[in-house]
Design an enzyme around this catalytic site. Sequence first.
Site, PDB file in Angstrom:
ATOM      1  N   ASP A   1       5.201  -4.960   6.080  1.00 49.15           N
ATOM      2  CA  ASP A   1       5.027  -3.611   6.236  1.00 49.15           C
ATOM      3  C   ASP A   1       6.549  -3.080   6.060  1.00 49.15           C
ATOM      4  O   ASP A   1       6.756  -2.122   5.511  1.00 49.15           O
ATOM      5  CB  ASP A   1       4.545  -2.967   7.609  1.00 49.15           C
ATOM      6  CG  ASP A   1       4.434  -1.566   7.590  1.00 49.15           C
ATOM      7  OD1 ASP A   1       4.210  -1.061   6.498  1.00 49.15           O
ATOM      8  OD2 ASP A   1       4.783  -1.019   8.541  1.00 49.15           O
TER       9      ASP A   1
ATOM     10  N   ASP B   1       8.081  -4.055   2.215  1.00 45.56           N
ATOM     11  CA  ASP B   1       7.424  -3.400   0.999  1.00 45.56           C
ATOM     12  C   ASP B   1       8.380  -2.115   0.148  1.00 45.56           C
ATOM     13  O   ASP B   1       8.730  -2.266  -0.997  1.00 45.56           O
ATOM     14  CB  ASP B   1       6.128  -3.179   0.990  1.00 45.56           C
ATOM     15  CG  ASP B   1       5.928  -2.026   2.036  1.00 45.56           C
ATOM     16  OD1 ASP B   1       6.824  -1.643   2.819  1.00 45.56           O
ATOM     17  OD2 ASP B   1       4.665  -1.664   2.261  1.00 45.56           O
TER      18      ASP B   1
ATOM     19  N   ASP C   1       0.864   3.113   0.713  1.00 46.52           N
ATOM     20  CA  ASP C   1       1.396   2.359   2.080  1.00 46.52           C
ATOM     21  C   ASP C   1       0.874   3.148   3.255  1.00 46.52           C
ATOM     22  O   ASP C   1       0.589   2.593   4.259  1.00 46.52           O
ATOM     23  CB  ASP C   1       3.192   2.486   2.024  1.00 46.52           C
ATOM     24  CG  ASP C   1       3.675   2.151   3.318  1.00 46.52           C
ATOM     25  OD1 ASP C   1       3.623   0.538   3.379  1.00 46.52           O
ATOM     26  OD2 ASP C   1       4.355   2.655   4.022  1.00 46.52           O
TER      27      ASP C   1
ATOM     28  N   ASP D   1      -1.469   1.723   5.934  1.00 45.92           N
ATOM     29  CA  ASP D   1      -1.116   1.668   7.282  1.00 45.92           C
ATOM     30  C   ASP D   1      -2.366   2.221   8.286  1.00 45.92           C
ATOM     31  O   ASP D   1      -2.230   1.675   9.193  1.00 45.92           O
ATOM     32  CB  ASP D   1       0.246   2.472   7.517  1.00 45.92           C
ATOM     33  CG  ASP D   1       1.402   1.668   7.002  1.00 45.92           C
ATOM     34  OD1 ASP D   1       1.374   0.745   6.688  1.00 45.92           O
ATOM     35  OD2 ASP D   1       2.555   2.656   6.911  1.00 45.92           O
TER      36      ASP D   1
END
Length: 189
Positions: free
Chosen positions: A55, A58, A76, A80
């Site tokens: 996380d 990236d 993203d 998440d």
Amino acid sequence: MFPLRAIIATSVALRIHPNTLTLIGVLINVGAAVALGRDHFLLAGVIMIVANIFDFIDGKVAFELKAVSAFGGFWDSVIDRFSDLALFLGLIYLYTTLGRTDYVMITALAMIFSIMTSYTRARAESLIAKCKVGFMERPERIVLFMIGAFTNRMAGVMWVILVLSVFTVADRIIHTYRELREDEQQAVA
């Protein structure tokens, strides 16, 4: 930072697309959710650390590969939310198997308000410039999850996440109301 820089450099050298790294992170976090659901909190904490490396890197890999895109940011953000939901569901499963309906409810409410924290910001920012008020953002939630996993105090952590998320959602609603009212008053004046 050396291990992270090495992972970023390797990902860039292998030209691993940042969206792939984001997906790998959520899949690893599903493993953490399974560990939580099986009452293996320490293992879940370790897995969460690994998942959150992906996380973290990236975006850095996207920058290095010049692959930063609007879709990448959207991807993203969506992934998440899946990661967060997986962790909550792992706990809900655990507390269900233990017959702890009180913890099931606290965890479910913490999950709802955690998602509402993200939603209120996203929706507010479609109406006003910024809505980053409140304390309980995703990084704080993840750190609290790890603290709960490593200390075997997840029930207490769920209370903290719930209470702070409720205050964050309320703060964002109030902030958005005030900003919109101020804009309307300026338009009338």
